[in-house]
Design a protein around this motif. Structure first.
Motif, PDB file in Angstrom:
ATOM      1  N   PHE A  52       0.843  -1.202   0.000  1.00  0.00           N
ATOM      2  CA  PHE A  52       0.000   0.000   0.000  1.00  0.00           C
ATOM      3  C   PHE A  52       0.876   1.250   0.000  1.00  0.00           C
ATOM      4  N   GLU A  53       1.890   1.256   0.879  1.00  0.00           N
ATOM      5  CA  GLU A  53       2.746   2.438   0.991  1.00  0.00           C
ATOM      6  C   GLU A  53       3.545   2.650  -0.290  1.00  0.00           C
ATOM      7  N   PHE A  54       3.973   1.549  -0.914  1.00  0.00           N
ATOM      8  CA  PHE A  54       4.727   1.645  -2.155  1.00  0.00           C
ATOM      9  C   PHE A  54       3.880   2.318  -3.237  1.00  0.00           C
ATOM     10  N   LEU A  55       2.616   1.883  -3.359  1.00  0.00           N
ATOM     11  CA  LEU A  55       1.731   2.453  -4.377  1.00  0.00           C
ATOM     12  C   LEU A  55       1.491   3.941  -4.121  1.00  0.00           C
TER      13      LEU A  55
ATOM     14  N   PRO B  61       6.342  11.481  -6.891  1.00  0.00           N
ATOM     15  CA  PRO B  61       7.071  11.075  -8.098  1.00  0.00           C
ATOM     16  C   PRO B  61       8.477  11.678  -8.170  1.00  0.00           C
ATOM     17  N   GLU B  62       8.715  12.783  -7.440  1.00  0.00           N
ATOM     18  CA  GLU B  62      10.019  13.449  -7.545  1.00  0.00           C
ATOM     19  C   GLU B  62      11.083  12.806  -6.659  1.00  0.00           C
ATOM     20  N   TRP B  63      10.697  11.854  -5.837  1.00  0.00           N
ATOM     21  CA  TRP B  63      11.601  11.186  -4.901  1.00  0.00           C
ATOM     22  C   TRP B  63      12.627  10.353  -5.673  1.00  0.00           C
TER      23      TRP B  63
ATOM     24  N   VAL C 275       9.693   5.258   2.613  1.00  0.00           N
ATOM     25  CA  VAL C 275       8.879   5.981   1.642  1.00  0.00           C
ATOM     26  C   VAL C 275       8.773   7.425   2.131  1.00  0.00           C
ATOM     27  N   CYS C 276       8.369   8.324   1.225  1.00  0.00           N
ATOM     28  CA  CYS C 276       8.268   9.721   1.638  1.00  0.00           C
ATOM     29  C   CYS C 276       7.168   9.862   2.677  1.00  0.00           C
ATOM     30  N   SER C 277       7.252  10.911   3.506  1.00  0.00           N
ATOM     31  CA  SER C 277       6.360  10.969   4.663  1.00  0.00           C
ATOM     32  C   SER C 277       4.900  11.128   4.255  1.00  0.00           C
ATOM     33  N   ALA C 278       4.643  11.655   3.043  1.00  0.00           N
ATOM     34  CA  ALA C 278       3.257  11.799   2.605  1.00  0.00           C
ATOM     35  C   ALA C 278       2.655  10.454   2.222  1.00  0.00           C
ATOM     36  N   ALA C 279       3.503   9.456   1.972  1.00  0.00           N
ATOM     37  CA  ALA C 279       3.000   8.165   1.533  1.00  0.00           C
ATOM     38  C   ALA C 279       2.798   7.199   2.689  1.00  0.00           C
ATOM     39  N   LYS C 280       3.209   7.604   3.871  1.00  0.00           N
ATOM     40  CA  LYS C 280       3.054   6.735   5.048  1.00  0.00           C
ATOM     41  C   LYS C 280       1.597   6.395   5.259  1.00  0.00           C
TER      42      LYS C 280
END
Lengths: 294, 241
Positions: free
Chosen positions: A96-99, A106-108, A120-125
């Protein structure tokens, strides 16, 4: 909770017990009974749905669908529950977090796997690390429901598959003779009749599900067995209510709870069985007919 | 479908919160006086007080989470929380998987508690918590090891005769032995294993580690860490210079 509970170490007897049994920790313990009941209440129908899907897929005429149905029951039933809970849930959470990471950040450019770390970036947690604890708990709860549903769905699929095959061939042939399509035969003849054959197996699953809830703690959901162990363990003077090893009493309480739940389930399942048997071409159905006739 | 809707609802709710710098502090909550769940149901103990003070000094918002000891490292590296502050000794094996801050408890001895003094440690059955330095020590020493998931169960095993003795941090055992009315006694010499106790962080989290290191240094420098150690572990605890 009560005003006289301010100085726990000066209390004795009944007042001590009254204060002890109403501590925040005990309230959490009582709340966990509700958690467990809600979990069972949500998981059972979802697992049944998964099972129905699996069984239907397993007897499909389309080969890939059939392979999927059979593969699902074979693989999930073969993996120990505890391995499934430890591995699958972490993998699911990371998927889920990967998706979300791919969509939201996308800029990561850093790799997501850094040695042992999964970053993962903190917004994707999921949930966000800034969200309050209850969101994390609710998320863990629904991960638990999903995992339980997948595990028990596989067992239910096998039971329902057996139930479908147990419906007398003559019933289906008669339906075909009346000109019903495959779909009509399935929904109007097979499905209404299969339950009576599947119910003994399904009731077993229900009983096992009731007792499987301690696996919840592997997912960070604090269930009744966790709290009973935590509350019953001996407590030193660091705690407001020190006591010795009281696990026995707490586990006796759980024993009563589980026995009561089992008894209620048995009564309900017996009623359901009697209703499903009505008018069926089984020995039970025959017995009911004779009882009415005589 | 219902589940989809519900998880979508949870998602929607969780995204509406602002992106504050919340650090999730993972602890075991079953190891008094290091960390435990108090009667109000909250995380309490030396590490709670220390962690809150460190977060204040590092200007971080912290939230406390409990996790079973057994899976405390896997859940850190997969990102369920950001630190381990659970009386974890710094060892080489652990350091390969995660990173540690400098120690906030100086190296302190482990001890053996039993029902009576003078048991033969070579042939005894000794209890320890799974995945601890004490469990590894017993396994290497040749005595028979029985492992338990929680510290409390290791004590219960000695009291009901399942094990002859328990090996654990002396600071954990001391109040239990003192309050057992003579039922439990320390036996044999203290055992020195492991370095000090530090906070565990993901290896990729160097920035957070630096913040906590600075905060620990400042607490060591002004003596507040020593005061805190004495408050929770008594006057005999080793302190910082």
């Amino acid at each position: 909770m009560f005003s006289f509970c301010a100085e726990p170490k000066t209390l004795e007897g009944v007042t001590w017990l009254a204060c002890y049994l109403t501590t925040g920790k005990h309230i959490a313990f009582y709340g966990s009974f509700i958690t467990v009941m809600v979990l069972i209440a949500i998981t059972a129908p979802v697992a049944l749905l998964f099972g129905f899907g699996g069984a239907t897929a397993a007897r499909s005429t389309i080969a890939p669908l059939r392979w999927f149905g059979k593969g699902y029951t074979a693989i999930v039933r073969g993996i120990p529950d505890i391995a499934f809970f430890l591995f699958f849930v972490i993998a699911l959470d990371q998927a889920f977090e990967f998706l979300r990471h791919k969509v939201l950040c996308p800029e990561w450019t850093d790799p997501i796997r850094q040695g042992n770390d999964f970053v993962v970036c903190s917004a994707a947690k999921l949930p966000l690390s800034s969200s309050p604890q209850w969101v994390h708990e609710t998320y863990g709860f629904f991960l638990a429901v999903l995992t339980f549903a997948i595990v028990f769905g596989a067992f239910a699929a096998n039971v329902l598959y057996g139930g479908m095959r147990a419906v007398p061939r003559g019933q289906l042939e008669t339906a075909e003779a009346y000109g019903m399509s495959r779909r009509q035969t399935f929904w109007r003849i097979l499905v209404p009749q299969m339950w009576v054959y599947a119910l003994p197996g399904l009731s077993n699953l229900w009983m096992i599900l009731i007792k499987a809830t301690p696996l919840l703690f592997l997912l960070g959901v604090e269930d009744i067995v966790y709290w009973a162990r935590e509350l019953g363990g001996s407590k030193t003077q660091v705690f407001s209510y020190p006591h010795g090893d009281w696990r026995l009493y707490y586990f006796l309480g759980l024993l009563v709870f589980y026995l009561a739940l089992t008894k209620v389930s048995e009564v309900a399942l017996a009623k359901l069985m009697a209703r499903l048997t009505k008018g069926q071409a089984t020995m039970g159905g025959e017995a009911q007919r004779k009882a009415v006739a005589s | 479908m219902k589940k989809l809707l519900l998880s979508a609802a949870v998602l929607a709710m969780s995204t509406s919160f602002a992106f504050a710098d919340t650090v999730r502090m993972g602890t075991e909550g079953a190891y008094p006086p290091y960390n435990f769940i108090n009667d109000a149901g909250e995380v309490d103990g030396f590490e709670r007080e220390l962690g809150d003070e460190l977060c204040k000094r590092a200007e971080l918002t912290c939230e406390w989470v409990t996790n079973e000891w057994d899976s405390i490292i896997p859940n850190l590296v997969s990102g369920n929380y950001d630190t381990i502050i659970a009386g974890m000794s710094v060892t080489d094996e652990r350091d390969e998987v995660i990173d540690f801050t400098q120690d906030y408890i100086p190296p302190s001895p482990s001890a053996i508690a039993a029902l009576s003094d003078g048991i033969n440690l070579g042939s005894a059955v000794i209890a320890a918590q799974t995945g601890t330095i004490q469990a590894a020590y017993i396994a290497e020493s040749g005595a028979t090891l029985v492992e338990f998931a929680t510290p409390d169960e290791t004590i219960a095993a000695v009291k009901n005769g399942e094990a002859d003795a328990v090996l654990a941090d002396k600071d954990f055992l001391a109040p239990i032995v003192a309050e057992s009315n003579g039922e439990l006694v320390f036996t044999g010499p203290d055992v020195s294993i492991g370095g000090g106790v530090g906070m565990g962080l993901r290896e990729s989290d160097g920035e957070l580690r630096a913040k906590f290191n600075t905060a620990i240094s400042s607490m060591k420098a002004d003596g507040t860490l020593n005061t805190m150690l004495k408050k929770w572990f008594g006057d005999e605890i080793a302190t910082y210079e």
